[in-house]
Structure formats: structure tokens, C-alpha cells
Design a protein around this motif. Structure first.
Motif, PDB file in Angstrom:
ATOM      1  N   GLY B  54       0.683  -1.290  -0.046  1.00 51.20           N
ATOM      2  CA  GLY B  54      -0.078   0.050   0.003  1.00 51.20           C
ATOM      3  C   GLY B  54       0.719   1.192  -0.152  1.00 51.20           C
ATOM      4  O   GLY B  54       1.816   1.125  -0.503  1.00 51.20           O
ATOM      5  N   PRO B  55       0.630   2.338   0.628  1.00 51.32           N
ATOM      6  CA  PRO B  55       1.157   3.479   0.580  1.00 51.32           C
ATOM      7  C   PRO B  55       2.686   3.253   1.426  1.00 51.32           C
ATOM      8  O   PRO B  55       3.464   4.139   1.347  1.00 51.32           O
ATOM      9  N   THR B  71       6.134  -8.813  -3.068  1.00 54.30           N
ATOM     10  CA  THR B  71       4.808  -8.604  -3.094  1.00 54.30           C
ATOM     11  C   THR B  71       3.771  -9.106  -4.035  1.00 54.30           C
ATOM     12  O   THR B  71       4.383  -9.789  -5.064  1.00 54.30           O
ATOM     13  N   ALA B  72       2.375  -9.063  -3.956  1.00 59.57           N
ATOM     14  CA  ALA B  72       1.839  -9.587  -5.010  1.00 59.57           C
ATOM     15  C   ALA B  72       0.924  -8.415  -5.629  1.00 59.57           C
ATOM     16  O   ALA B  72       0.037  -8.743  -6.697  1.00 59.57           O
ATOM     17  N   PHE B  73       1.029  -7.252  -5.004  1.00 57.77           N
ATOM     18  CA  PHE B  73       0.595  -5.939  -5.580  1.00 57.77           C
ATOM     19  C   PHE B  73       0.758  -4.715  -4.673  1.00 57.77           C
ATOM     20  O   PHE B  73       1.357  -4.868  -3.596  1.00 57.77           O
ATOM     21  N   ALA B  74       0.486  -3.406  -5.188  1.00 56.05           N
ATOM     22  CA  ALA B  74       0.687  -2.499  -4.535  1.00 56.05           C
ATOM     23  C   ALA B  74      -0.470  -1.752  -4.904  1.00 56.05           C
ATOM     24  O   ALA B  74      -0.999  -1.561  -5.994  1.00 56.05           O
ATOM     25  N   THR B  75      -1.707  -1.193  -3.946  1.00 59.59           N
ATOM     26  CA  THR B  75      -2.832  -0.377  -4.010  1.00 59.59           C
ATOM     27  C   THR B  75      -3.195   0.272  -2.800  1.00 59.59           C
ATOM     28  O   THR B  75      -2.731   0.165  -1.803  1.00 59.59           O
ATOM     29  N   LEU B  76      -4.057   1.493  -3.236  1.00 61.80           N
ATOM     30  CA  LEU B  76      -4.417   2.386  -2.346  1.00 61.80           C
ATOM     31  C   LEU B  76      -6.082   1.846  -1.941  1.00 61.80           C
ATOM     32  O   LEU B  76      -6.592   2.598  -1.453  1.00 61.80           O
ATOM     33  N   ILE B  79      -8.199   3.939  -4.502  1.00 62.70           N
ATOM     34  CA  ILE B  79      -7.478   4.382  -5.556  1.00 62.70           C
ATOM     35  C   ILE B  79      -6.603   3.376  -6.017  1.00 62.70           C
ATOM     36  O   ILE B  79      -5.701   3.005  -5.362  1.00 62.70           O
ATOM     37  N   PRO B  80      -6.969   2.501  -7.349  1.00 61.16           N
ATOM     38  CA  PRO B  80      -6.704   1.056  -7.388  1.00 61.16           C
ATOM     39  C   PRO B  80      -5.093   1.184  -7.548  1.00 61.16           C
ATOM     40  O   PRO B  80      -4.497   0.026  -7.185  1.00 61.16           O
ATOM     41  N   LEU B  81      -4.472   2.111  -8.330  1.00 61.84           N
ATOM     42  CA  LEU B  81      -3.116   1.945  -8.445  1.00 61.84           C
ATOM     43  C   LEU B  81      -2.207   3.085  -7.533  1.00 61.84           C
ATOM     44  O   LEU B  81      -2.497   4.157  -7.467  1.00 61.84           O
ATOM     45  N   GLU B  82      -1.420   2.230  -6.845  1.00 62.31           N
ATOM     46  CA  GLU B  82      -0.278   3.298  -6.008  1.00 62.31           C
ATOM     47  C   GLU B  82       0.673   4.010  -6.885  1.00 62.31           C
ATOM     48  O   GLU B  82       1.415   3.363  -7.519  1.00 62.31           O
ATOM     49  N   PRO B  83       0.337   5.174  -6.985  1.00 62.60           N
ATOM     50  CA  PRO B  83       1.036   5.909  -8.099  1.00 62.60           C
ATOM     51  C   PRO B  83       2.781   6.267  -7.768  1.00 62.60           C
ATOM     52  O   PRO B  83       3.411   5.928  -8.817  1.00 62.60           O
ATOM     53  N   HIS B  84       3.206   6.140  -6.424  1.00 58.83           N
ATOM     54  CA  HIS B  84       4.601   6.088  -6.358  1.00 58.83           C
ATOM     55  C   HIS B  84       5.298   4.816  -6.753  1.00 58.83           C
ATOM     56  O   HIS B  84       6.433   4.677  -7.172  1.00 58.83           O
TER      57      HIS B  84
END
Lengths: 271, 288
Positions: B54-55, B71-76, B79-84
Motif C-alpha cells: 500500500g502507501p 509482493t503480490a500487488f500495491a494498491t491504495l 485508488i486502485p494503483l499506487e502512484p509512487h
């Protein structure tokens, strides 16, 4: 009032869970979510539905069970579940990508990541919902195989094929399945108002097209009333799938964040 | 029972560059953000981060502290995609071990149980195998009774951690940790998979207080798996920490749309108190 495209999509999604029995329905996206709840309200009353977080809830929203992530993963591997995921790319044998576009080691566009696509596809029935049927999504070859397709599962052997099943792909134009002899994607029905040629043109690979392609079935009056007054009274479904017959008030093609997060927030595994 | 209370600064004082660091929570849910912020105030870098991203991942990636991410993903979430995270991946800022959500969980289970691996079906046939060339399979010694087939499964290696950071709703001074929201996520596994586990919490209470109003099943963390306890009210901000507080969606949106340097200068240049004050000031400004 005539039936809108989004309403045919809801019906097509709901049908994915027909005769599934007592399993957890995990829709990802608004239209599949309305579809799953429609099925639960009508012809599939034994389905289990989540609140999008950690609870199993009845049609009136009352809690009937607890499904935190750790138990959710057991539901997946135990197989008592039918998920409908999204796909940034999908190919002729149902391989799906939500990880990234371009070379994985240095992606052109980073997407969600693998999420639960590998575990889902090898363990419980996995369908897909694609709100905008286009050659950008329906590609000859996906950049990263997250959800496993029929050819890749067969090549990987019995452990991969044992519980692997992709019942259907629902789009804004049609319903597709893999009920062809070689498990290649087949056109199962077109939504009323859509031609076979339109689907062919929007698909970036050779689609298996039977001699007779039926239309997606009509909703019953009771189903229409449920969709319009109980399940989606604000008409959020039209944001995910604008109706081609009416002038869209706002054509955001489902990119509106609130519409996307409303039921299953950004969860690639579509719990 | 020994008193394990310490400050966030004490925690990061025990961490070192090059460590493998597990971070609890899930996406933008109950992340130990105050500990991550404390980490950002040090010059610790070159980390292998293990997280359901996440963030936490976004901030560490933007600050250039990650050498390798598991990881398996990064998300907020909202907000589906973690921009950084996304930007860091697209500029090739770190090495990635991308696995499936379930594989990740079994990696933690293996580490917590001191096993070298655990067999999982997930991964076979997918590009998890292609992008992780070191990943091996294992064949069952037991043939299937009906088919005679010996199944081939992925041998998910243990995700052993040098340290784990998690955030709880409550804890006592000895390290018994309690979650009060709907989902424990995997924070117990993170602690058990780590050589040292640091728990921040909304409030430290007396041990007897923990089960005064909550059932014992909410006691997720045992003190035997916890090294240090930090009281950091609002310490998961801006991720959710139900029932103490929900996600700060407006602030998360600000985070997601502000260039990192600008965000860091305004919110991350002082201590935790300064952060919380800056958030308050931002809120006041916005409401005017």
C-alpha cells in the motif's frame, strides 16, 4: 422503457452463477456485483456474498459470516467460490493479465500486479468481466500471464488442470466461453443491438464463431424491477456501460473511481 | 513481564540498511504508517521489503529506500494503483519478486513454522514461474488414489524477515496485541516470521483492559513474538484502522496527486507530532 445495454450485461453476469449452488460469488466491478446480487435474489438463492471487506452478508445486508483474507484464501483453494475478475488483457485461451503492460522487468505501464489471479484460476471457477470490448484487451498474447488460460494449464500438467475452469467472459458486447473443442474462445451470445461482425472487429484474435449465435436472453419484468429499484436505483451501471441507444449524459466509460470502488474496491481477486 | 514500550525512534534505531523488513496490514488498511514515517527520517536504505503493498511501499519506493520488493500487488484500495510504486516500477527503481497473494501468505506461514518451503498449487502455469526463475516445484510423494498421479506443486520458499512492523488497535506494555476491526490481515504471521517484531498501536492499555469489552479472539499477537511496543495514536494514518478511524480518503487523494518531494517537504520533514499537526493544518485550510 426498453432494456439498456448495461442491463443485458447484468443479466449475462448473473447467469454465470446459475446452478453454482452454495458457493461464494466474488464479483469485481459494479455490473458483475449487481449481477451476483440479482442471481442471489432470484434463481441462485444459496449463493454467499461479501460486503467487499471481511463479512458475508445476506440480501438485506445482515451479517451471516466472517471472511477475513486468511479464510478467503481457504475459500479459494477449497474451491467453493466463483470469482468474476477484470482483465487488462485476455487472449484466445483465456490467459489474463492485470500485472503490467510491456516487458515485466521494466514495464511500460505498471498495473495492479498478479494479485490473486494465479491462485484463483487454478482453484475455483474464474469468469471475467470486460466493460469495454476492444482489441487492446482481447490480444493475441498477453504481456504477463496472471490468470492461467486453458493452453497454459494443459502444458503445466494435472496439478494445474485439476480444478481449472473458466466458465465465461462477459463484455459490453457479448458473452464468450471456451466451450469449443480446443478450448479457444467462442462467441456464445451477442447482446441485442450488437452484430457478430462488431464483436469480431473488437477482438484482436481469431474468435471461434458458431454458425448460429443467439442473443443474450431478455431480463424478466421482475428482474428489471429488481435491478432498477432495489439493486442499482442510482443507475451506476450506465456509467460502467453507457447505453449506445441513448445519448450518454457522461461518457466516462467506467473510469469513474466511485463507480469502480463501490462494491469491490480495487481488488484484483474480486473478493 | 518485561516492559517493551519504546518510541518509534527507538524502533528505527534497531533497524539497519540492507535488512529484510516485513510490513503488516493490507493495501491501504492498518499500515504501521508512523513507523514507516520514522524510518523515512533515518538514512536506512537498501531494504528488502515484504508486504501486501500500500502507501507504505509507495513512500519507501518514492524515497529510494527499497532495493528489492516482495509482493503480490500495491494498491491504495479506493485508488486502485499506487502512484509512487507505479512510477518507481516504470523507472526500474528496484528489483521485484512478484508472487500471488496466496503464495505470499504461505511464504509467511513457512517462515513462522521454521519450514524451508510449503507446497502451493498457485503459481503453476502462470508467469509467476517466469518472472521468478529461482522458484522451484516439488512433487508429492503420495500418488492420487484414483488417478495415480503425483501432483507437482510450487515450493513456496519461507519469507523469513529480519524485522516486522505492524500496527494494532490496542496492546499492553508486554506486547500482547489486539485488533478490533473486521480483519486481522496477516500481522501475527509477520511477527512470527521475523527475528524482531515491532508493534505500534492506537493506545497502550493495562493487560486486564484488553478483554474487558472485547472477546479474547481479538488478541492476535502474543508477547513471545513481539520485541517492542510503541503508542502512536492515529499511527496508521492515512490508511484505515477500524473501528478507531476509517481511511482519510481526502488526504490519501492528496498523497496520490502530489509529487513526492513536495509531499515530503510539507508532511515528512519533522517528527510524528509535526506530521499530525501538518495534517490538521491542511484539513483546516481545506475546510475554509
Amino acid at each position: 422503457m426498453s432494456v439498456t445495454r448495461a442491463e443485458y450485461c447484468v443479466i449475462a453476469c448473473a447467469e454465470a452463477w446459475r446452478d453454482n449452488g452454495e458457493v461464494t460469488a466474488s464479483p469485481m466491478g459494479l455490473v458483475p456485483s449487481v449481477g451476483a446480487r440479482l442471481a442471489r435474489h432470484t434463481f441462485a438463492p444459496d449463493l454467499l456474498l461479501t460486503d467487499g471487506e471481511a463479512l458475508l452478508v445476506g440480501p438485506d445486508g445482515s451479517t451471516e459470516g466472517w471472511l477475513p483474507y486468511r479464510r478467503h484464501l481457504t475459500t479459494v483453494t477449497g474451491g467453493r467460490r466463483h470469482v468474476m475478475m477484470g482483465a487488462s488483457q485476455i487472449d484466445r485461451f483465456g490467459n489474463q493479465n492485470i500485472s503490467c503492460i510491456g516487458d515485466w522487468s521494466r514495464p511500460r505501464r505498471q498495473l495492479l500486479g498478479m494479485r490473486g489471479a494465479p491462485v484463483n484460476t487454478l482453484n475455483n471457477p474464474t469468469s471475467y468481466w470486460i466493460p469495454k470490448h476492444s482489441p487492446r484487451v482481447f490480444v493475441e498474447q498477453v504481456d504477463v500471464v496472471c490468470g492461467v488460460g486453458y493452453d497454459r494449464a494443459a502444458a503445466a500438467g494435472p496439478s494445474a488442470t485439476r480444478f481449472h475452469r473458466l466458465p465465461r467472459v462477459v463484455t459490453d458486447l457479448a458473452v464468450l466461453d471456451f466451450a469449443s473443442r480446443d478450448h479457444s474462445m467462442r462467441l456464445a451470445s451477442v447482446h441485442p443491438g450488437v452484430t457478430v461482425e462488431q464483436v469480431r472487429a473488437a477482438t484482436g484474435f481469431e474468435l471461434t464463431i458458431p454458425a448460429e449465435v443467439p442473443f443474450t436472453r431478455e431480463p424478466t419484468d421482475a428482474e428489471l424491477a429488481l435491478i432498477r429499484t432495489v439493486l442499482d436505483p442510482k443507475g451506476l451501471r450506465d456509467r460502467e456501460v453507457p447505453d449506445p441507444a441513448s445519448t450518454p449524459v457522461r461518457d466516462d466509460g467506467g473510469r469513474d473511481e466511485r463507480a469502480r470502488e463501490s462494491r469491490s474496491p480495487a481488488r484484483g481477486d474480486g473478493r | 513481564m518485561s516492559d517493551k514500550t519504546m518510541s518509534a525512534q527507538d524502533v528505527v534505531g534497531r533497524l539497519e540498511s540492507g535488512m529484510t523488513l516485513g510490513i503488516g496490514g493490507w493495501g491501504s488498511r492498518r499500515k504501521p504508517m508512523a513507523l514507516v514515517r520514522a524510518l523515512l527520517r533515518t538514512d536506512i536504505t537498501d531494504l528488502t521489503v515484504v508486504a501486501y503493498g500500500g502507501p507504505d511501499v509507495g513512500l519507501l519506493a518514492a524515497a529510494g529506500r527499497i532495493r528489492k520488493l516482495v509482493t503480490a500487488f500495491a494498491t491504495l484500495d479506493s485508488i486502485p494503483l499506487e502512484p509512487h510504486y507505479r512510477a518507481a516500477r516504470e523507472r526500474g527503481a528496484f528489483e521485484l519478486t512478484e508472487v500471488d497473494e496466496a503464495m505470499f501468505m504461505w511464504g509467511l506461514h513457512a517462515a513462522a513454522n521454521r519450514l524451508p518451503f510449503l507446497p502451493v498449487r498457485a503459481g503453476i502455469g502462470s508467469d509467476v514461474m517466469r518472472v521468478n526463475p529461482g522458484l522451484r516445484t516439488v512433487t508429492s510423494p503420495y500418488p492420487d488414489p484414483s488417478s495415480g498421479v503425483r501432483e507437482e506443486l510450487v515450493a513456496m520458499p519461507a519469507l523469513r524477515l529480519d524485522a516486522a512492523l505492524v500496527h494494532m488497535n490496542r496492546a499492553d506494555r508486554a506486547g500482547n496485541g489486539q485488533y478490533l476491526g473486521p480483519d486481522p490481515y496477516f500481522d501475527d504471521l509477520f511477527c512470527e516470521a521475523a527475528d524482531a517484531a515491532y508493534v505500534s498501536c492506537e493506545r497502550i492499555v493495562d493487560t486486564a483492559e484488553l478483554t474487558k469489552e472485547a472477546v479474547p479472539q481479538t488478541l492476535l499477537l502474543q508477547r513471545s513474538a513481539v520485541t517492542g511496543v510503541v503508542e502512536t495514536p492515529n499511527g496508521a494514518h492515512f490508511t484505515s484502522c477500524a473501528p478507531d478511524h476509517g481511511r482519510d480518503e481526502a488526504f490519501q487523494k492528496l498523497y496520490a496527486t502530489t509529487p513526492y518531494e513536495e509531499f515530503a517537504e510539507r508532511f515528512l520533514s519533522g517528527d510524528e507530532h509535526a506530521y499530525q499537526s501538518a495534517v490538521q493544518a491542511w484539513r483546516k485550510e481545506r475546510d475554509q
